[in-house]
Enzyme design. Sequence first.
Site, PDB file in Angstrom:
ATOM      1  N   VAL A 163      21.455  73.499 -61.746  1.00  8.09           N
ATOM      2  CA  VAL A 163      20.259  74.334 -61.613  1.00  8.09           C
ATOM      3  C   VAL A 163      19.268  73.622 -60.697  1.00  8.09           C
ATOM      4  O   VAL A 163      18.972  72.438 -60.886  1.00  8.09           O
ATOM      5  CB  VAL A 163      19.619  74.614 -62.983  1.00  8.09           C
ATOM      6  CG1 VAL A 163      18.391  75.518 -62.826  1.00  8.09           C
ATOM      7  CG2 VAL A 163      20.623  75.256 -63.930  1.00  8.09           C
ATOM      8  N   GLY A 188      27.836  74.497 -63.846  1.00  6.94           N
ATOM      9  CA  GLY A 188      27.115  74.432 -62.586  1.00  6.94           C
ATOM     10  C   GLY A 188      25.836  73.626 -62.687  1.00  6.94           C
ATOM     11  O   GLY A 188      25.569  72.966 -63.691  1.00  6.94           O
ATOM     12  N   ILE A 230      17.176  70.211 -61.203  1.00  7.38           N
ATOM     13  CA  ILE A 230      16.442  70.137 -62.478  1.00  7.38           C
ATOM     14  C   ILE A 230      17.355  70.192 -63.697  1.00  7.38           C
ATOM     15  O   ILE A 230      16.874  70.101 -64.825  1.00  7.38           O
ATOM     16  CB  ILE A 230      15.380  71.252 -62.579  1.00  7.38           C
ATOM     17  CG1 ILE A 230      16.015  72.632 -62.418  1.00  7.38           C
ATOM     18  CG2 ILE A 230      14.275  71.056 -61.583  1.00  7.38           C
ATOM     19  CD1 ILE A 230      15.021  73.779 -62.558  1.00  7.38           C
ATOM     20  N   GLY A 231      18.658  70.325 -63.495  1.00  2.00           N
ATOM     21  CA  GLY A 231      19.550  70.341 -64.646  1.00  2.00           C
ATOM     22  C   GLY A 231      20.989  70.539 -64.227  1.00  2.00           C
ATOM     23  O   GLY A 231      21.284  71.131 -63.183  1.00  2.00           O
ATOM     24  N   ASP A 275      25.874  79.919 -77.512  1.00  3.27           N
ATOM     25  CA  ASP A 275      25.555  78.542 -77.096  1.00  3.27           C
ATOM     26  C   ASP A 275      24.062  78.237 -77.290  1.00  3.27           C
ATOM     27  O   ASP A 275      23.382  77.765 -76.368  1.00  3.27           O
ATOM     28  CB  ASP A 275      25.961  78.325 -75.640  1.00  3.27           C
ATOM     29  CG  ASP A 275      26.122  76.833 -75.290  1.00  3.27           C
ATOM     30  OD1 ASP A 275      26.233  76.030 -76.234  1.00  3.27           O
ATOM     31  OD2 ASP A 275      26.145  76.502 -74.099  1.00  3.27           O
ATOM     32  N   LYS A 283      20.694  78.864 -60.444  1.00  4.30           N
ATOM     33  CA  LYS A 283      21.874  78.307 -61.109  1.00  4.30           C
ATOM     34  C   LYS A 283      23.088  78.535 -60.213  1.00  4.30           C
ATOM     35  O   LYS A 283      23.525  79.663 -60.025  1.00  4.30           O
ATOM     36  CB  LYS A 283      22.082  78.965 -62.465  1.00  4.30           C
ATOM     37  CG  LYS A 283      23.312  78.455 -63.204  1.00  4.30           C
ATOM     38  CD  LYS A 283      23.474  79.161 -64.548  1.00  4.30           C
ATOM     39  CE  LYS A 283      24.719  78.681 -65.284  1.00  4.30           C
ATOM     40  NZ  LYS A 283      24.885  79.387 -66.585  1.00  4.30           N
ATOM     41  N   GLY A 337      24.733  71.745 -66.035  1.00  6.93           N
ATOM     42  CA  GLY A 337      25.365  72.308 -67.214  1.00  6.93           C
ATOM     43  C   GLY A 337      26.868  72.283 -67.123  1.00  6.93           C
ATOM     44  O   GLY A 337      27.458  71.660 -66.231  1.00  6.93           O
TER      45      GLY A 337
END
Length: 1020
Positions: free
Chosen positions: A716, A714, A708-709, A837, A731, A711
């Site tokens: 997710v 790493g 789903i993502g 961030d 994550k 970054g």
Amino acid sequence: MAYWAFWSFSIHSILLVSLSETATTTPSLRNETDRLALLAFKAEITDDPLQALSSWKNDSLHFCEWRGVTCGRTHQRVSALNLTSLSLEGPLSPHVANLSFLTAINISKNRFHGRVPYELGHLFRLQQLDLSFNSFQGEIPAAISNCSKLLVVDISSNSLVGKIPSVLGSLSHLTRLYLYINGLSGNIPPSLGNLSSLNRLSLRRNMLDGSIPDDLGRISKLGFLQIAENNLSGTIPSSIYNLSDIFMFSVAANQLEGTLPWNLGLAFPNLELFYVSRNRFTGSIPVSLSNASFLQELAFTYNDFTGGVPMDLGDLQFLSLFSIGNNRMGTGKAEELKFVDSLTNCSNLEQFTFHVNCFAGPFPNSIANLSTQLNLLGIGENRFFGSIPEGIVNLVKLSTLYMPNNLLTGEIPVAFGKLRNLQQLELSGNKFSGKIPSSIGNMTELNQLYLQENNLEGSIPSSLGNCLKLDLLNISQNNLSGTIPKELMSISSLSISLNLAQNSLTGFLPIEVGSLKNLREIDVSANRLTGEIPQSLGNCESLVLLRLQSNFFNGTIPSTLSGLRAIEVLDLSRNNLIGQIPEFLGSFSFLMNLNLSVNDFDGKLPDKGVFGNASAVSVMGNNKLCGGIPQLQLPECVSSAPKRRKKSFYLAVFIPTIFLAVCLIFSLCLCAVLYGRRKSRSVEGLHTSISYLDLCKATDDFSSSNLIGVGSYGSVYRGTFASDNTTVAVKVLNLQRQGASKSFIAECEALRNVRHRNLVKVLTSCSSIDFKGNDFKALIYEFMPNGSLEEWLHPKEEEGHQLRNLSLSQRLYIAIDVANALDYLHYHHGTPIVHCDIKPTNVLLDDDMVAHVGDFGLAKILLETSNNFSSTDISSIAVKGSIGYVAPEYGMGAHVSTFGDVYSYGILLLELFTGRRPTDEMFKNGLTLHEFSKMAFSDRVMEIADPLLVEENDQDNACNNVESTKGKGQRVVECFASVIKIGIACSMETPRDRMQMKEVVSEMLVIRDKFLRIGIYKEG
């Protein structure tokens, strides 16, 4: 494939046409092509609620008798298709192009969607194409330029994107081109200057940029030019002023600059409508305008015009609107107001505004002699003094009278009661004295009355209860006395605000207040009211703001207030209230600000709901309170002192027993800790233990379908544990990436003890070895079903357009949620934490669209040494942040501080409300999102609003009476400007110029109050 489809369709069309033309045995064979094309058109219709096409059947009437179909007499071929305003829904079938004799298509005001078929380019006889007021998407097909006989093209009010095809300039017979209210971008094609027959051109409300092409000055027959509400810049080309047939000229709401030519009225002798509002024009208003004797409307608002107003505008006998508000006109000389005397000759004048300028002097008495047709008069925010002349009541059709923030004195004329059509009266911020005239009760159409910040005295007239359409009453900050008349509580229409604050009112708050069930705001603070808080107040179930502070209320907080389920701001401070603070206040899910300070409450303070947020609740000055969360610094609650005769028993028995119990518990805990240290460190100790195998099963071996993502450090994954069907977000750190391990440590350290409703909750972590013998580290979070803010603000094409539906209130909620999270990290957690961030991808949304800040991989834990915190940190990870959001001082080697988060928050806030990323391609050569917003603030702030917000406001207005939404629309602009102002203040270049998060939270709550007060709040 598209190429082959085009030729396949063309060959099919030619064959059908050939069949139609050559089969001459019977009329039915000759026009079979048209019948089949019409049936194909109908087949694409997915909804026909009015049954408009019920007559279109194979075995029924001849198709020339079908509804909306017109055929030529000679060949019985379809020549026109008129299906306007029939609520039809579906795509426009490309088979309509087989109706080769078509000269006119009108399917406007329906619900057609999908692309505009490029096959329309085959209709060589087509003269009129009207697809307006539908939901067509995609680009304008360049193929329609093949329809060389086109006279009218109207594709306005759709959802078209892309550039305007330059080949449209080849339609030499075109007389009208309407493309307004779409999402078209790019420049206005210079080729449009070739449209020598064009007399009407409207490109209003798109996203066009660049300058106005000089070539438009070659369209000699052009009379209607409307290019307002775009992003056009530069000056108006001088060639435009050669278009002597111009009668309508609108370039409002762009970024145009320069001056208007002195001979404007001579260049446009046929001018009727002239709009240049909301630009950056300078200089003076041309005196030659009086030569354009047909002028009806003149709008110059929100520019930078200076100087005086031409004195001979009274020669314009047809003038109905003259507006020069929000400029810098006038120098303070009384003789400059003589232009008002001239306007008394304009017998058709309906709207006249010159507010927010630099005019000064005595109130112009000639205003009373203006046209009796006048319905809007705005002269506020100048420097007028003196009293209002009684003769102003001659303006019997006035619906809006706007005169705030001047230096006006004297009494409010009793004769005002004769203005029976008045809907909005704003006299605030002056120096009026005397009593509020009871004759105001005769204004039965009044819906908003602003009299605050004056020197009015006496009692509140009970006759105000006759204003049965009143939805807002503000008479705060005066010298009013006496009791609150119960007649005010009978105005059931009160829905926005009842503000009586900062007066000298006495007596009780009437129990009839409970009948105001639709009211959103009550403010009676800073008066001398006594008695108990009425039980009936709990019936005001729509209240979002209740201020009763600084009075003499006594007794307890009524249990009936538990009915205020929508409340967000509740202030009962500085009264004489007693008893325990009820726990139901903690159950209010929307409550953001609770002030109970300086009363005489006692007992234990609840710690649930709002009571768990020290920044949202205040209880200081209640010396008998105890308990609560540690941040409120109340004493611990202790039981009553034991009787003296039992004291020795307690000392002899209970104290030793307790001591032994504590020792036993301590020993057990110590053993558990020592035992835990001997175990494999598969868990960092946040919550329950979880293994690498568990995560593999939950994520289906970390399959791409669960990704789903991705970054910086790493990926997710979505995971579901089979044991209890719990869904989580996992994550997984990429330990090959430099800094990933430090990121893991920083996130664990930062989230070890933090708990806040607007922070992503970490359930546990895993530090183990995978099946290949490699180190494995992961953090397990609660799952956020609505994804990240990034996905809502900037959806990818494959994600669909439906995600982009964040309403104005949802955006404000999200902004407040993020501010609350940062305020907690900076000030209310103990040791300050800097996130480092903040950006849309790190703001996650749960089922209820509540925002949660996540990804603490760059977080810094600071040692507090002052209000601004030092740069000393526990983690040693280097600060990187994200381009566009990272504070500029970090790039110059500055240490981490809370002001870095403030900067990132400011950029996120501007992005949230403008819809523009800080890394957008438009931001170059020194232009940033901060500077872009600052340039538009505050008079052109709506130009930078996310188009979806503007569309939402327009749709809201379209569903309401126009007159009733005028004031609301202006206040929406004011509230939006307030948000942008905070975004600008947070993203200042130097840290010392930025706000602190506790100030941001306070200001955002004030803005939210304003949104609620003006009635634009929407659930969901």
